[in-house]
Design a protein around this motif. Structure first.
Motif, short mmCIF file in Angstrom:
data_model
loop_
_atom_site.label_atom_id
_atom_site.label_comp_id
_atom_site.label_asym_id
_atom_site.label_seq_id
_atom_site.Cartn_x
_atom_site.Cartn_y
_atom_site.Cartn_z
N GLY A 91 44.32 41.42 37.86
CA GLY A 91 42.99 41.47 38.04
C GLY A 91 41.97 40.23 38.76
N ALA A 92 42.93 39.35 39.11
CA ALA A 92 42.27 38.39 39.66
C ALA A 92 42.18 38.24 41.31
CB ALA A 92 43.13 36.85 39.41
N ASN A 93 41.39 38.84 41.83
CA ASN A 93 41.08 39.14 43.28
C ASN A 93 40.61 37.92 43.70
OD1 ASN A 93 42.11 42.00 43.32
ND2 ASN A 93 39.96 42.53 42.90
N ALA A 94 41.05 37.74 45.26
CA ALA A 94 40.75 36.61 45.86
C ALA A 94 39.91 37.11 47.28
CB ALA A 94 41.60 35.49 46.12
N THR A 95 40.52 36.42 48.48
CA THR A 95 40.26 36.95 49.56
C THR A 95 40.76 38.42 49.80
OG1 THR A 95 39.81 34.75 50.63
CG2 THR A 95 40.15 36.52 52.20
N GLY A 96 42.22 38.28 49.39
CA GLY A 96 42.78 39.43 49.22
C GLY A 96 43.23 39.83 47.91
N PRO A 97 43.65 41.20 47.83
CA PRO A 97 43.73 42.02 46.28
C PRO A 97 44.84 41.08 45.76
CG PRO A 97 44.84 43.32 47.85
CD PRO A 97 44.32 42.32 48.50
N TYR A 98 44.82 41.03 44.07
CA TYR A 98 45.70 40.54 43.39
C TYR A 98 47.14 41.06 43.64
CZ TYR A 98 45.39 44.29 39.83
OH TYR A 98 45.20 45.28 39.16
#
Length: 169
Positions: A91-98
């Motif tokens: 659940g921790a998305n950043a610039t890209g998905p987790y």
């Protein structure tokens, strides 16, 4: 003090310096540029690079074999290249998905992440699909917003896939 003769001497000195400079340039060019024109030079010695010989084809290793012998610890090191844009926590998305649980998950199925629309969402992230994507992301999914150029070594891709698969276990 400033008369015509002084100006003549200064002008003569500047012109003389220019002529000496041009004569030196001409002498240096004739010394260091041997030959009539461009492309007429012959190399003093030739270094053989072996390009004329037919290159031996690399032995293609089956990806399933690489995957079976892959090391998750080495994959964690390879993941360092991905860490700038991806997180491994669920659940921790950043610039890209987790990437937690990515192996076996539907492509483009992370809730809350805005995909570029270039990925085929009807498929799953199988190890083979991940291998192809990680080798050349823009070639596998033209139009993807992922800027990473890919992993050239098949061993690195196999290690990374095994590491990602071990995360959800």
């Amino acid at each position: 003090m400033l008369d015509t003769m002084t100006f003549t001497k200064v002008l003569g000195g500047v012109c003389g310096s220019l002529l000496v400079f041009l004569l030196g340039k001409w002498a240096a060019e004739s010394l260091y540029h041997v030959g009539g024109g461009h492309g007429d030079e012959v190399a003093a010695y030739v270094i053989e690079t072996g390009e004329s010989e037919a290159a031996e084809p690399e032995e293609e290793v089956d990806f399933a074999t690489l995957l079976a012998s892959a090391d998750a610890g080495a994959g964690e090191k390879v993941f360092g290249k991905c860490r700038a844009c991806h997180k491994v926590e669920a659940g921790a998305n950043a610039t890209g998905p987790y990437l937690h649980g990515v192996v076996g998950r539907q492509i483009g199925a992370v809730d809350g992440f805005n995909y570029s629309g270039a990925l085929p969402e009807s498929e799953a992230w199988t190890p083979e699909n991940l291998n192809a994507f990680l080798e050349n992301p823009k070639g596998w999914a033209p139009g993807t917003s992922m800027a990473f150029n890919g992993l050239a070594k098949p061993e690195d891709r196999a290690n990374l896939i095994v590491y990602l698969d071990a995360l959800d276990g």
